[in-house]
Motif scaffolding. Structure first.
Motif: not given
Length: 589
Positions: A38-54, A83-93
């Motif tokens: 993911p790209f945290y801190g970017n207006e293109q992705w207001p909810a980077p773990r919940e929706a695809p965004g820009g 496994i489930m943290g925001k900082l992990r080796w895994g997809p944004a979802d």
């Protein structure tokens, strides 16, 4: 399938890829950076773990301090759960599992996906390589002096300065002095000595000084808040602009600069699955990449004049091998990892008061790693403090072999060693505020048997997963033992009443040299066997840089590689960093 073209496509926006992209952008070369996470801190992705965004971002006005504050909480579990943290080796979802790697031994791989990569949780330690690790060990095809202008450029840019001395650093320095070490000045390390860590963290607000008269309203503090939340994302100071965050992770420091050139686009949620090649009867030639959108599952292609792999020491060789590129026997091999260990000292309150003027060390205060002892040829020892949860896991729960009660430590410089559980763990953790934890960075050497191959029995949506193996050589074990003994002696000298050695199982965090210069890559970091294919991550380092943290050298080499790309395949470089006169400041060499 969607297809597009650019000048250079970079695989990975971790610690080093943004440095290369920034320099190429300055040279007027169009760059597309593909990042799996993911790209945290970017207006293109207001909810980077919940929706695809820009889809992508190239406008620096997309970067948002408000979004960063919303998305990074600094809570251990929420941020650092592997496994489930925001900082992990895994997809944004966040509803999808972390990506798999096969590690057939007791070990932890501590790498992150996302723009900024593992620098999202690093401690911003930026020492240069030990001079002898480049000039004296038989691995590097370039000299240490070749790297110095690029080091200096980064030291002025981030900026990098000696860490402030907090109480835990005072305790460490006093132990080092009593153990007979001298203070090292300057950045070029050739001899043993202690020093403040050169860190890419903005200096603390002067109002936070111990003898300051600040009234406690921290809402407008600038620079480092000394909150020691580096491992949880380092989001401080809250309320500041994105690019003004104190810890200079690559997403904060280098990505904005790259975007400001007007030539760099970053495309997150894009997992590259194949390097595309063409060419005639000679060596293949890289022509682009194919990637998979991690939200939609669709595939796209980016065609480019040059391809740069910056996906890290595990994923770069995995992508190479999954793409069927030539293997000269060293692809993925020679991996080093600093063969870490931890040694902790617990102190009596009276001893602390007599040494540092307070009855607790308070390891959770101050920069997480702000002081170090260098031992060229062996490695380094650093203060390395965690929040309580990670301390219990890394210091007391991550040992190899027997539990502490089954280990005979008679004649050893530590009182206990190995894994700790039950009442003993409660006892030690109850003294967390009076504990100083040191980490040993071993100067482990490249060996062909250590590294990355493919596990053809285990596939994910991107193909066979990487198989990662690390077995220390007896000579590396001996260097680690020496560092642990030096750490224990330092803690004893300053009055520790109990010393514990973790005897840690492998922690695959500082990964280096799995696609090394001189073995897979030439002196410009272009592949020997595939034209127009470069590597710009820590895998290109020729060894473990002596035990110094590798980010500074990785980024310096990435800047140098960018200029090589421009010289070989574009219009050249009229003002190479490598040819500039060094800036003269009091603390630079």
């Amino acid at each position: 399938m969607r297809e597009r073209e650019t000048d250079v496509v970079v695989v990975g926006a971790g610690g080093d890829g943004p440095a290369l992209a920034w320099r190429l952008g300055e040279l007027g070369i169009d760059v597309t950076v593909l990042e799996a996470g993911p790209f945290y801190g970017n207006e293109q992705w207001p909810a980077p773990r919940e929706a695809p965004g820009g889809e992508s971002s190239s406008d620096p006005s997309d970067l948002s301090g408000d979004r960063y504050d919303e998305q990074f909480t600094a809570k251990e579990g929420e941020m650092n759960d592997l496994i489930m943290g925001k900082l992990r080796w895994g997809p944004a979802d966040g509803d999808r599992p972390a990506w798999a790697r096969t590690v057939p031994q007791q070990a932890i791989v501590a790498q992150l996906a996302g723009v900024g990569g593992t620098t999202q949780h690093y401690y911003a330690n930026h020492p240069r390589a030990f001079v002898g690790s480049v000039d004296d060990q038989p691995d590097w095809p370039i000299d240490y002096a070749d790297l110095v202008p690029y080091y200096q450029h980064l030291e002025a840019t981030h900026p990098i300065r000696p860490a402030p001395t907090t109480p835990k650093a005072e305790l460490f320095f006093e132990g080092a002095r009593r153990a007979g070490y001298d203070l090292t000045t300057g950045y070029n390390v050739t001899e043993e000595g202690y020093r403040p860590f050169p860190n890419a963290i903005l200096q603390p607000d002067e109002r936070l000084a111990r003898d300051g008269d600040y009234d406690g309203d921290f809402g407008d503090v600038e620079g480092d808040t000394l909150a020691a939340h580096e491992h949880q994302g380092g989001p401080h100071p809250r309320g500041s602009d994105f690019e003004d965050r104190a810890r200079r992770s690559s997403n904060v420091s280098l990505v904005p600069r790259a975007m400001e050139t007007g030539h760099v686009e970053i495309r997150p949620n894009a997992f590259v699955t194949e390097v595309l090649t063409g060419g005639g009867t000679g060596d293949p030639q890289a022509t682009g990449v194919e990637f998979r959108d991690t939200w939609a599952g669709t595939c796209e292609r980016v065609h480019a004049d040059v391809v740069v792999l910056a996906a890290g020491c595990i994923e770069t060789p995995r992508l190479w091998l999954d793409s069927g590129l030539p293997d000269n026997g060293w692809v993925g091999k020679g991996m080093t990892t600093h063969w870490f260990d931890f040694v902790a000292g617990v102190f009596d309150p009276d001893t602390l008061e007599g040494t540092i003027g307070q009855r607790e060390v308070n390891p959770h205060q101050g920069q997480a790693a702000g002081s170090r002892l260098d031992v060229p040829g062996v490695g380094g020892i650093a203060v390395n403090t965690f929040a309580p949860g990670i301390t219990s896991m890394a210091m007391y729960g991550g040992g190899q072999g027997e539990f502490w009660f089954d280990r005979d430590t008679a004649g050893e410089p530590w009182d206990t060693a190995g894994r700790v559980t039950g009442r003993k763990l409660k006892e030690l953790m109850s003294k967390y505020r009076r504990t100083l934890t040191l980490i040993c960075h071993t100067d482990d050497r490249p060996r062909r048997e250590n590294g990355v191959s493919l596990d053809f029995d285990t596939e994910d949506e991107h193909g066979p997963v990487p198989l990662v193996k690390f077995q220390p050589h007896p000579e590396d074990d001996a260097r680690r033992d020496e560092l642990a003994e030096r750490a224990a002696r330092l803690l004893r000298e300053v009055g520790a009443e109990h010393v514990h050695r973790a005897d840690a199982a492998p922690i695959l965090l500082h990964l280096q040299s799995s696609m090394a210069m001189g073995r897979v890559l030439d002196e410009g970091c272009e592949a020997y066997d595939v034209d127009r294919l470069f590597v710009a991550d820590h895998s290109a380092l020729a060894n473990g840089v002596g035990g110094a943290n590798p980010t500074h050298t990785g980024q310096a080499l990435a800047l140098r590689t960018a200029e090589t790309v421009a010289e070989r395949y574009f219009d050249g470089v009229t003002d190479p960093i490598g040819g500039r006169t060094a800036p003269a400041t009091a603390d630079e060499d």
